[in-house]
Design an enzyme around this catalytic site. Structure first.
Site, PDB file in Angstrom:
ATOM      1  N   HIS A 234       0.790   2.263  -0.828  1.00  0.00           N
ATOM      2  CA  HIS A 234       2.107   1.363  -0.732  1.00  0.00           C
ATOM      3  C   HIS A 234       2.956   1.691  -2.186  1.00  0.00           C
ATOM      4  O   HIS A 234       3.987   1.950  -1.874  1.00  0.00           O
ATOM      5  CB  HIS A 234       1.793  -0.094  -0.780  1.00  0.00           C
ATOM      6  CG  HIS A 234       0.851  -0.512   0.359  1.00  0.00           C
ATOM      7  ND1 HIS A 234       1.627  -0.490   1.630  1.00  0.00           N
ATOM      8  CD2 HIS A 234      -0.356  -1.270   0.734  1.00  0.00           C
ATOM      9  CE1 HIS A 234       0.636  -1.138   2.734  1.00  0.00           C
ATOM     10  NE2 HIS A 234      -0.401  -1.259   2.044  1.00  0.00           N
TER      11      HIS A 234
HETATM   12  O1  RIB Z   1       1.448  -5.381   0.474  1.00  0.00           O
HETATM   13  C1  RIB Z   1       0.662  -4.151  -0.252  1.00  0.00           C
HETATM   14  C2  RIB Z   1       1.007  -4.572  -1.701  1.00  0.00           C
HETATM   15  O2  RIB Z   1       0.206  -5.767  -2.051  1.00  0.00           O
HETATM   16  C3  RIB Z   1       0.720  -3.455  -2.685  1.00  0.00           C
HETATM   17  O3  RIB Z   1       1.459  -3.751  -3.711  1.00  0.00           O
HETATM   18  C4  RIB Z   1      -0.771  -3.751  -3.069  1.00  0.00           C
HETATM   19  O4  RIB Z   1      -0.980  -3.405  -4.195  1.00  0.00           O
HETATM   20  C5  RIB Z   1      -0.697  -5.242  -3.185  1.00  0.00           C
HETATM   21  O5  RIB Z   1      -0.351  -5.737  -4.260  1.00  0.00           O
END
Ligand code: RIB
Ligand code: CA
Length: 316
Positions: A234
């Site tokens: 992500h």
């Molecule tokens: O939903 C994904 C996000 O939530 C990313 O930033 C992961 O590190 C968590 O913080």
């Protein structure tokens, strides 16, 4: 293109750590601010400091908000472990946070050439806007890993970072800054798997070994939750949106954050209706765009950038 200057606001978190590594390879990281999210603030700050030690970087780390604007903190131990970096060998170091005032650092550092890359709950950014409503507009832009144009990962429709502090997310999305939103719809396209972890384990690079441990732990936990040994990368997407914008296709759309819905609190509500030139009364056009919403990423090229930043040769 000159290396962009940026601050990363994060809640390490395995993918935050990879984002920090990619950012240090391709940008001038003038500071790191930490926030409660994947793990409590003490843990996310300790993890950010450890990553700067792994990088041998003198990037200052400033502690930020221990909880959201409203309600109690949400964490993601099921995915990242209680420490926020489960399964990763701890690195001994003597580093300490530069301050407990992440918000003051964000405010003082703001200028038209500075990007803020936010990859955790948006509490620190919202608090900066509370003290100076023009802050977001005084930046080059804000690149956010958060939200989704389709399904969520905490509820049916809410992604963790916006779910963990919806009021903060709403304030940031409404602040008038140049915003890029890398939501789950985008970040799910950049995925790690066991083959990648095996390739990284073979590399003679401390960064690659760190990443291999991270992916092994993430894959173990996610397999327990979903039966699949893969993880979405992500947070690096929000860095690549600044350092490698040519890899990501975006559309100008209105984005708002739901605060009231029993089923939808924390959802990013994206106006995907077609724009009509005049928005005539007969044909309701889309609301005025407020963000560059990311829809596709060149995942092969993006992964090549990530792997190179981890110190792995392209033909390895
Ligand atoms: O939903 C994904 C996000 O939530 C990313 O930033 C992961 O590190 C968590 O913080
Ligand atoms: Ca994160």
């Amino acid at each position: 293109m000159p290396r962009p200057r940026l601050i990363i606001d994060c809640d390490p978190g395995h993918d935050d750590a990879i984002a920090l590594i990619v950012a240090h390879r391709h940008a001038e990281v003038v500071g790191i601010t930490t926030v409660s999210g994947n793990a409590p603030l003490d843990a996310t700050t300790a993890n950010a400091l450890m990553v700067t030690a792994l990088l041998d970087a003198d990037t200052p780390v400033h502690r930020g908000a221990p909880k959201p604007l409203v309600g109690e903190p949400a964490h993601a131990a099921a995915v990242h472990g209680e420490s926020g970096l489960g399964g990763v060998a701890r690195i001994a170091h003597a580093r300490r946070a530069a301050s407990d005032d992440a918000v003051g650092f964000l405010l003082d550092a703001a200028d038209e050439a500075l990007w803020v890359v936010a990859v955790g709950p948006l509490t620190n950014l919202a608090l900066a806007l509370e003290r100076d409503p023009s802050w977001g507009r005084r930046l080059a832009g804000i690149s956010i890993m958060g939200g989704s144009t389709d399904i969520g990962n905490v509820t049916r429709v809410a992604e963790f970072n916006t779910f963990a502090d919806p009021e903060a997310a709403a304030r940031v999305f409404d602040c008038g800054a140049l915003l890029t939103m890398c939501g789950l719809n985008l970040t799910r396209q950049l995925r790690s798997n066991d083959a990648l972890a095996k390739r990284l384990r073979r590399a003679d690079s401390p960064l690659a070994q760190f990443a291999a441990q991270s992916f092994d732990d993430l894959h173990d936990r996610i397999e327990g939750l979903t039966g699949v040994r893969e993880a979405a990368l992500h947070d690096p997407c929000a860095v690549l949106a600044v350092t490698h914008p040519e890899l990501i296709e975006t559309r100008r759309q209105a984005v708002s954050v739901e605060l009231e819905g029993t089923l939808t609190r924390g959802m990013t509500v994206v106006d995907q209706r077609p724009h009509t030139p005049d928005g005539g009364a007969a044909r309701r056009g889309a609301d005025a765009p407020t963000a560059n919403v990311a829809y596709t990423i060149d995942a092969d090229e993006a992964m090549a950038v990530v792997v190179e930043a981890l110190g792995v040769e392209s033909d390895a």
